[in-house]
Scaffold this active site. Sequence first.
Site, short mmCIF file in Angstrom:
data_model
loop_
_atom_site.label_atom_id
_atom_site.label_comp_id
_atom_site.label_asym_id
_atom_site.label_seq_id
_atom_site.Cartn_x
_atom_site.Cartn_y
_atom_site.Cartn_z
N HIS A 165 -0.60 -0.20 -9.90
CA HIS A 165 -1.29 -1.05 -8.92
C HIS A 165 -1.84 -2.31 -9.62
CE1 HIS A 165 -3.49 -0.91 -4.81
NE2 HIS A 165 -3.35 -2.16 -5.20
N ARG A 188 0.84 -1.19 0.00
CA ARG A 188 0.00 0.00 0.00
C ARG A 188 0.88 1.25 0.00
NH1 ARG A 188 -3.40 -2.64 -1.65
NH2 ARG A 188 -5.54 -2.98 -0.95
N GLU A 234 -2.18 7.75 -5.04
CA GLU A 234 -2.57 7.10 -6.31
C GLU A 234 -4.03 7.31 -6.70
OE1 GLU A 234 -1.50 3.04 -5.20
OE2 GLU A 234 -3.59 2.47 -5.29
P1 NAD Z 1 -1.42 -11.13 5.06
O1 NAD Z 1 -2.38 -10.62 6.08
O2 NAD Z 1 -1.42 -12.58 4.70
O3 NAD Z 1 0.08 -10.72 5.47
C1 NAD Z 1 0.42 -9.47 6.00
C2 NAD Z 1 1.52 -9.72 7.02
O4 NAD Z 1 2.00 -8.45 7.49
C3 NAD Z 1 1.03 -10.49 8.26
O5 NAD Z 1 1.82 -11.65 8.44
C4 NAD Z 1 1.17 -9.48 9.38
O6 NAD Z 1 1.49 -10.09 10.63
C5 NAD Z 1 2.31 -8.61 8.87
N1 NAD Z 1 2.40 -7.31 9.52
C6 NAD Z 1 1.41 -6.54 10.01
N2 NAD Z 1 1.93 -5.41 10.56
C7 NAD Z 1 3.27 -5.48 10.41
C8 NAD Z 1 4.36 -4.63 10.77
N3 NAD Z 1 4.15 -3.47 11.40
N4 NAD Z 1 5.62 -5.03 10.45
C9 NAD Z 1 5.85 -6.21 9.84
N5 NAD Z 1 4.86 -7.05 9.48
C10 NAD Z 1 3.60 -6.69 9.75
O7 NAD Z 1 -1.70 -10.24 3.76
P2 NAD Z 1 -1.18 -10.53 2.27
O8 NAD Z 1 -2.22 -11.30 1.53
O9 NAD Z 1 0.21 -11.03 2.30
O10 NAD Z 1 -1.23 -9.03 1.68
C11 NAD Z 1 -0.37 -8.02 2.19
C12 NAD Z 1 -0.79 -6.66 1.64
O11 NAD Z 1 -0.53 -6.61 0.23
C13 NAD Z 1 -2.31 -6.40 1.71
O12 NAD Z 1 -2.68 -5.89 2.98
C14 NAD Z 1 -2.54 -5.41 0.62
O13 NAD Z 1 -2.49 -4.09 1.13
C15 NAD Z 1 -1.38 -5.62 -0.36
N6 NAD Z 1 -1.84 -6.09 -1.68
C16 NAD Z 1 -1.42 -5.43 -2.81
C17 NAD Z 1 -1.85 -5.86 -4.06
C18 NAD Z 1 -1.41 -5.18 -5.35
O14 NAD Z 1 -2.00 -5.44 -6.41
N7 NAD Z 1 -0.37 -4.36 -5.34
C19 NAD Z 1 -2.70 -6.96 -4.17
C20 NAD Z 1 -3.08 -7.63 -3.00
C21 NAD Z 1 -2.63 -7.20 -1.76
#
Ligand code: NAD
Length: 325
Positions: free
Chosen positions: A290, A230, A259
């Site tokens: 994105h 994000r 964005e």
């Molecule tokens: P997920 O919930 O499986 O993993 C997120 C991880 O981040 C978790 O393990 C959590 O414990 C960890 N976390 C939370 N706070 C933290 C911190 N302060 N420091 C370190 N780690 C921390 O989610 P995911 O499916 O892996 O997705 C992650 C993010 O990717 C989503 O929240 C979304 O914003 C983003 N995303 C982007 C796209 C894109 O097209 N660019 C698509 C899907 C998701």
Amino acid sequence: MYAVFEDEVPYIEEFANRTGHEIVQETDYLSEKNVDLAAGFDAVVTQQTVNIPDMVYSRLAELGIRQISIRQVGYDILNIDAIDKAGLRASNVAAYSPRAIAEYTLTQLLNLIRDNKRYYQATESGNWLWSAAPQGKEIHDLTVAVIGAGRIGSALAEMLHVLGAKVLAVDPVYHAQNEAFLDYTNLDDALKRADVITFHTPLNKQTNGMADKDFFQKVKKNAYILNFARGGIIQTSALLENLRSGKLAGAALDVLPNETEFMGKIQNPDKLPADVQELMSRDNVLLSPHVAFYTNLAVKNMVEIALNDAIALSQGKHIENEILY
Ligand code: NAD
């Protein structure tokens, strides 16, 4: 179904034919302007980068709707307190294809360390010299810090490990099975050791703006920064300062804090925000719209899973993807 984009239509139609549910599509994102289109329906689904205003939740409840389902992973566009107050249930699609985002992050990382933007630009303008870019680097020779080793971060870590990279992970939640391909450590240690830092956390109070001036001070000289999570996680001004000074070797960004001003539109480059223009002008910065999620498998899954969950929630059933508060 709000904010429907063209590629989703065949999957929506196939779902409607198969299940017999009536699905009415709206291309605009869900807002106070069009929430009343949901009158008479049992469930709503959307997918958007624009926050959903609080009045939408109470209005949905007035219309007799009991849920709101989004076809995306990150649910920072939702106000959980307002959803709770309106008495709605909510769902995201926690995993439509973590590999889609992980593979795209890897693609851009490899482009970055071989300076492909410089070579593409040089060859297109007639320069076929090796010296159009500095010497490349090899992934198995690098240490990568994955900030947030959840579904996407761990999928990326596993691929990087297979390619021979050393992978460090920073995450408050420990998953023992990840030890096969990464080493958990703390943020300061990861920043001190990593040649590449890649963000895969949600946007929340702890991660909002976490890559700030202090953060970049702790980063190794010539590190690469990637953000495919994000935009709000990285402060663009601090990133630019460290790119200008030469402390960072480069960056790849699929998301930006501002964005929503331009994403999903055809834009005159001169009218873009000044910080985005500066990022675009740098030959060691790769930008993408994105799009990390955007594969055939991911789009199909996000449509199907969100529709199934929306229907189940509207019927008061239990689902795995419910956002609990
Ligand atoms: P997920 O919930 O499986 O993993 C997120 C991880 O981040 C978790 O393990 C959590 O414990 C960890 N976390 C939370 N706070 C933290 C911190 N302060 N420091 C370190 N780690 C921390 O989610 P995911 O499916 O892996 O997705 C992650 C993010 O990717 C989503 O929240 C979304 O914003 C983003 N995303 C982007 C796209 C894109 O097209 N660019 C698509 C899907 C998701």
